[in-house]
Scaffold this active site. Structure first.
Site, PDB file in Angstrom:
ATOM      1  N   SER A 173       0.833  -1.199   0.000  1.00  0.00           N
ATOM      2  CA  SER A 173       0.000   0.000   0.000  1.00  0.00           C
ATOM      3  C   SER A 173       0.864   1.245   0.000  1.00  0.00           C
ATOM      4  O   SER A 173       1.948   1.271   0.574  1.00  0.00           O
ATOM      5  CB  SER A 173      -0.921   0.020   1.227  1.00  0.00           C
ATOM      6  OG  SER A 173      -1.706   1.197   1.226  1.00  0.00           O
TER       7      SER A 173
ATOM      8  N   LYS B 225      -4.205  -6.902   3.846  1.00  0.00           N
ATOM      9  CA  LYS B 225      -4.252  -5.810   2.865  1.00  0.00           C
ATOM     10  C   LYS B 225      -5.686  -5.534   2.436  1.00  0.00           C
ATOM     11  O   LYS B 225      -6.078  -4.372   2.227  1.00  0.00           O
ATOM     12  CB  LYS B 225      -3.394  -6.175   1.642  1.00  0.00           C
ATOM     13  CG  LYS B 225      -3.467  -5.173   0.469  1.00  0.00           C
ATOM     14  CD  LYS B 225      -3.106  -3.758   0.907  1.00  0.00           C
ATOM     15  CE  LYS B 225      -2.760  -2.842  -0.253  1.00  0.00           C
ATOM     16  NZ  LYS B 225      -3.753  -2.713  -1.300  1.00  0.00           N
TER      17      LYS B 225
ATOM     18  N   HIS C 221      -7.215  -3.537   5.125  1.00  0.00           N
ATOM     19  CA  HIS C 221      -6.660  -2.181   4.990  1.00  0.00           C
ATOM     20  C   HIS C 221      -7.447  -1.396   3.947  1.00  0.00           C
ATOM     21  O   HIS C 221      -7.844  -0.253   4.173  1.00  0.00           O
ATOM     22  CB  HIS C 221      -5.189  -2.274   4.575  1.00  0.00           C
ATOM     23  CG  HIS C 221      -4.620  -1.003   4.017  1.00  0.00           C
ATOM     24  ND1 HIS C 221      -4.878  -0.571   2.730  1.00  0.00           N
ATOM     25  CD2 HIS C 221      -3.799  -0.068   4.561  1.00  0.00           C
ATOM     26  CE1 HIS C 221      -4.256   0.578   2.513  1.00  0.00           C
ATOM     27  NE2 HIS C 221      -3.585   0.897   3.603  1.00  0.00           N
ATOM     28  N   ASN C 222      -7.685  -2.009   2.787  1.00  0.00           N
ATOM     29  CA  ASN C 222      -8.407  -1.311   1.728  1.00  0.00           C
ATOM     30  C   ASN C 222      -9.848  -1.041   2.120  1.00  0.00           C
ATOM     31  O   ASN C 222     -10.424  -0.008   1.766  1.00  0.00           O
ATOM     32  CB  ASN C 222      -8.354  -2.121   0.439  1.00  0.00           C
ATOM     33  CG  ASN C 222      -7.013  -2.010  -0.258  1.00  0.00           C
ATOM     34  OD1 ASN C 222      -5.998  -1.735   0.376  1.00  0.00           O
ATOM     35  ND2 ASN C 222      -6.985  -2.240  -1.552  1.00  0.00           N
TER      36      ASN C 222
ATOM     37  N   GLU D 249      -9.797   1.859   4.261  1.00  0.00           N
ATOM     38  CA  GLU D 249      -9.565   2.998   3.364  1.00  0.00           C
ATOM     39  C   GLU D 249     -10.880   3.477   2.755  1.00  0.00           C
ATOM     40  O   GLU D 249     -11.153   4.684   2.700  1.00  0.00           O
ATOM     41  CB  GLU D 249      -8.587   2.569   2.275  1.00  0.00           C
ATOM     42  CG  GLU D 249      -8.262   3.602   1.221  1.00  0.00           C
ATOM     43  CD  GLU D 249      -7.389   3.000   0.134  1.00  0.00           C
ATOM     44  OE1 GLU D 249      -7.741   3.154  -1.065  1.00  0.00           O
ATOM     45  OE2 GLU D 249      -6.364   2.374   0.468  1.00  0.00           O
ATOM     46  N   TYR D 250     -11.714   2.543   2.307  1.00  0.00           N
ATOM     47  CA  TYR D 250     -13.039   2.908   1.780  1.00  0.00           C
ATOM     48  C   TYR D 250     -13.819   3.676   2.845  1.00  0.00           C
ATOM     49  O   TYR D 250     -14.468   4.699   2.562  1.00  0.00           O
ATOM     50  CB  TYR D 250     -13.834   1.650   1.413  1.00  0.00           C
ATOM     51  CG  TYR D 250     -13.610   1.082   0.037  1.00  0.00           C
ATOM     52  CD1 TYR D 250     -12.342   0.734  -0.415  1.00  0.00           C
ATOM     53  CD2 TYR D 250     -14.678   0.845  -0.812  1.00  0.00           C
ATOM     54  CE1 TYR D 250     -12.149   0.184  -1.668  1.00  0.00           C
ATOM     55  CE2 TYR D 250     -14.501   0.291  -2.072  1.00  0.00           C
ATOM     56  CZ  TYR D 250     -13.221  -0.036  -2.493  1.00  0.00           C
ATOM     57  OH  TYR D 250     -13.043  -0.581  -3.740  1.00  0.00           O
TER      58      TYR D 250
END
Length: 485
Positions: free
Chosen positions: A131, A186, A189-190, A193-194
């Site tokens: 990332s 990951k 994590h994403n 992030e959203y």
């Protein structure tokens, strides 16, 4: 050149692949590169890689021949079938002990399958989340490797050298766990992030539509927020975006079409939560908000016929912005709380020994969700490694309790003005549900038993005992049995 002198072979020369190769070169590692469209290899060597030690290859066989043993081959290609196709082409060229590394955004289930496949041939496999975007890949990303544990010692020097570092020099990269653990972390994590991006967008929407603030006024707010508890990469770039002017001097952001894209990782996070029974409400709403944004033509048509309140605010704007700051911070805590709940569930499901504080540390620098806030998560797990929920940590409990009044005022004001805040509101609903000893699911279970003889448990009897009532006097004595789908 045919001598096996390169430390790592990298396949895929899109922007992330190129920047990772340059990053590795900067740190003294010799990299061989290959791309299916071989003209990209030559263009890279004649362009950004000119003057470096990077070596080009025009076939997979040539790439493999350039690598020292155990060979380390890193794939930076689109997730899905392209990864499987490359693995199939590489396996006949590699030997037992060699390592295949997938650095793309692969689904963790695919990674679990590929680890088994590659290990069955005597090779090792790593699926690693990376990332930080283009800038991170070039100057220091967050790297989340998982897969074959025996491979870690062979890639650790490279990965930890090129990763971002926190203030004390600790690299934002460490071993996550076996099989698909790296890509799962990951993925979460994403998903977070959203959630972070949606919360920021809702805050922007409230300031713009609810308070009538200009882009410059909002830029000042986000810049100020970035100097306090909300200090983060995403808050910082939001301030930059709001300050950016188009060629006519108008804010560029207001000329961008309001339809959001997504590459699937947020959706995978929500699907995983549904499969594991975790109430990942905020991240799910963030994904759904993107889906709703994509219905642009329908929304335009609906705006002409559907009515609602017109945003009008007659209170203290400065006080409301302060409330919005607290609401955003409280909801952000909920987003990470839910993400960590999902990782804990996956660890139990797959037998992963995840280091939750270490994950926060890996996210502390280089990645898109990097923020000062993550340091507090690391401290929470340092205090209590078996912490079942971030909301039960003294620091986070106190922060949410302090932010509650402002959070409730913001959500209520948004509803009154007709401005959608699905992430802020769903986070508050989750908090109110999680903190209640009793929820109305007793009535729901009665309904299920009434129409489907699904049985229920009783508060006055031990857990695990199931009962059925003939609610109408016309039912039989047969029940459907108790199970959770």
């Amino acid at each position: 050149m045919s001598a096996a002198t390169c430390d790592l072979g990298l396949i895929g020369l899109a922007v992330m692949g190129q920047n990772l190769a340059l990053n590795m070169n900067d740190h003294g590692f010799k990299v061989a590169v290959y791309n299916r469209t071989t003209s990209k290899v030559d263009a890279f060597l004649d362009g950004n890689a000119r003057g470096t030690e990077i070596v080009g290859a025009h076939s997979l066989a040539e790439l493999v021949a350039l690598l020292e043993r155990p060979r380390r081959v890193m794939l930076m290609v689109r997730a899905g079938r392209p990864v499987d196709d490359l693995i199939a082409q590489l396996l006949p060229l590699l030997e037992p002990g060699d390592i295949i590394i997938d650095g793309g955004n692969s689904n963790y289930r695919d990674t679990m399958r590929r680890v088994e496949q590659v290990e069955s041939r005597g090779l090792l496999y790593i699926g690693t989340g990376i990332s930080g975007g283009e800038e991170g890949a070039r100057h220091g990303p967050s790297i989340m490797p998982g897969g074959s544990p025996a491979a870690w010692e062979h890639v650790r020097p490279i990965f930890q050298a090129i990763a971002a570092e926190v203030a004390d020099g600790t690299p934002c990269c460490d071993w996550v766990g076996e099989n698909g653990a790296g890509h799962f972390v990951k993925m979460v994590h994403n998903g977070i992030e959203y959630g972070d991006m949606q919360l920021i967008c809702e805050s922007y929407h409230l300031m713009k539509e609810g308070l009538g603030m200009s882009a410059d006024e909002m830029q000042s707010v986000f810049a100020a927020w970035n100097r306090g508890k909300l200090d983060s990469y995403l808050i910082g770039i939001t301030a930059d975006i709001l300050a950016f002017k188009d060629s006519d001097g108008a804010p560029l952001v207001e000329k961008i079409l309001d339809t959001a894209g997504q590459k699937g990782t947020g959706k995978w996070t929500a699907i995983s939560a549904l499969e594991m029974g975790i109430p990942l409400t905020l991240i799910s709403e963030a994904v759904l908000a993107r889906f709703l944004s994509a219905l642009k033509e329908e929304r335009v048509a609906a705006s002409r016929v559907l009515t609602g309140p017109r945003p009008a605010f007659d209170g203290d704007r400065e006080a409301f912005v302060a409330d919005l700051h607290d609401a955003l911070y409280a909801a952000k805590i909920i987003s990470y709380t839910q993400g960590y709940m999902l990782m804990r569930a996956a660890a139990a499901e797959y037998g992963w020994n995840l280091n939750y504080g270490g994950i926060a540390l890996m996210w502390r620098g280089g990645c898109i969700i990097r923020s000062a806030f993550l340091g507090e998560i690391k401290k929470a797990f340092d205090r209590r490694p078996d912490l079942p929920n971030l909301l039960l940590d003294d620091y986070f409990r106190a922060e949410v309790e302090a932010a509650q009044p402002a959070w409730r005022r913001v959500v209520a004001q948004a509803v009154g003005m007709g401005i959608p805040v699905p992430a802020l509101a769903s986070a508050l609903a989750f908090y109110d549900g999680y903190r209640r000893e009793r929820l109305p699911a007793n009535l729901l279970q009665a309904q299920r038993d009434y129409f489907g003889a699904h049985t229920y448990e009783r508060v006055d009897r031990p857990r695990g005992e199931f009962f059925h009532t003939d609610w109408t006097g016309q039912g039989g004595g047969v029940t459907s049995g108790a199970y959770t789908a």
